[in-house]
Design a protein around this motif. Structure first.
Motif, mmCIF file in Angstrom:
data_model
loop_
_atom_site.group_PDB
_atom_site.id
_atom_site.type_symbol
_atom_site.label_atom_id
_atom_site.label_comp_id
_atom_site.label_asym_id
_atom_site.label_seq_id
_atom_site.Cartn_x
_atom_site.Cartn_y
_atom_site.Cartn_z
ATOM 1 N N ASP A 32 46.987 -8.870 -3.963
ATOM 2 C CA ASP A 32 46.060 -7.772 -3.630
ATOM 3 C C ASP A 32 44.678 -8.305 -3.280
ATOM 4 O OD1 ASP A 32 47.927 -5.745 -3.918
ATOM 5 O OD2 ASP A 32 47.436 -5.421 -6.037
ATOM 6 N N LEU A 33 44.222 -9.307 -4.020
ATOM 7 C CA LEU A 33 42.916 -9.901 -3.721
ATOM 8 C C LEU A 33 42.922 -10.495 -2.317
ATOM 9 C CD1 LEU A 33 42.247 -11.759 -7.096
ATOM 10 C CD2 LEU A 33 41.055 -9.720 -6.238
ATOM 11 N N TYR A 34 43.971 -11.245 -2.007
ATOM 12 C CA TYR A 34 44.058 -11.872 -0.689
ATOM 13 C C TYR A 34 44.109 -10.816 0.417
ATOM 14 C CZ TYR A 34 45.822 -14.060 3.445
ATOM 15 O OH TYR A 34 45.969 -14.452 4.743
ATOM 16 N N ARG A 35 44.902 -9.782 0.226
ATOM 17 C CA ARG A 35 45.001 -8.735 1.252
ATOM 18 C C ARG A 35 43.645 -8.094 1.517
ATOM 19 N NH1 ARG A 35 50.302 -7.982 -0.674
ATOM 20 N NH2 ARG A 35 49.675 -6.580 -2.334
ATOM 21 N N GLY A 36 42.874 -7.870 0.464
ATOM 22 C CA GLY A 36 41.537 -7.297 0.630
ATOM 23 C C GLY A 36 40.625 -8.197 1.452
#
Length: 104
Positions: A32-36
């Motif tokens: 999720d962090l990477y996608r953001g």
């Protein structure tokens, strides 16, 4: 959310990605962090050619490319090491903030 707010949010997510070495990365936790980060960086890549940016298209796209490599490395998605010094990462985010300061 304005462009500067998006850049700040991406920076915070990127800081969280860098908080642990990639060898100890739990992909589920960091996905999720990477996608953001990736969504914002993709948007900035496209926005680089818009009139009114306070940096050249080449400077913006270079920063985006380097930040993408670094975030992918710390998310455990590639072996290409990004920045060794966190100050270099934050410097690239500062360049992006300056480039889009008039965009809001």
């Amino acid at each position: 959310m304005g462009v500067l707010d998006q850049i700040r949010a991406a920076r915070q997510a990127h800081e969280a990605l860098r908080s642990s070495p990639p060898a100890r990365t739990n992909l589920a936790e960091k996905a999720d962090l990477y996608r953001g980060v990736k969504v914002v960086l993709d948007d900035l890549w496209r926005a680089a050619d818009l009139p009114g940016a306070n940096a050249s298209v080449a400077e913006i796209r270079r920063a985006v490319r380097l930040l993408t490599i670094d975030s992918e490395y710390y998310a455990g998605l590639n072996d290409a090491e990004g920045f060794r010094d966190p100050a270099e990462v934050w410097g690239q985010y500062e360049l992006l903030q300056r480039a889009f300061v008039d965009a809001g």
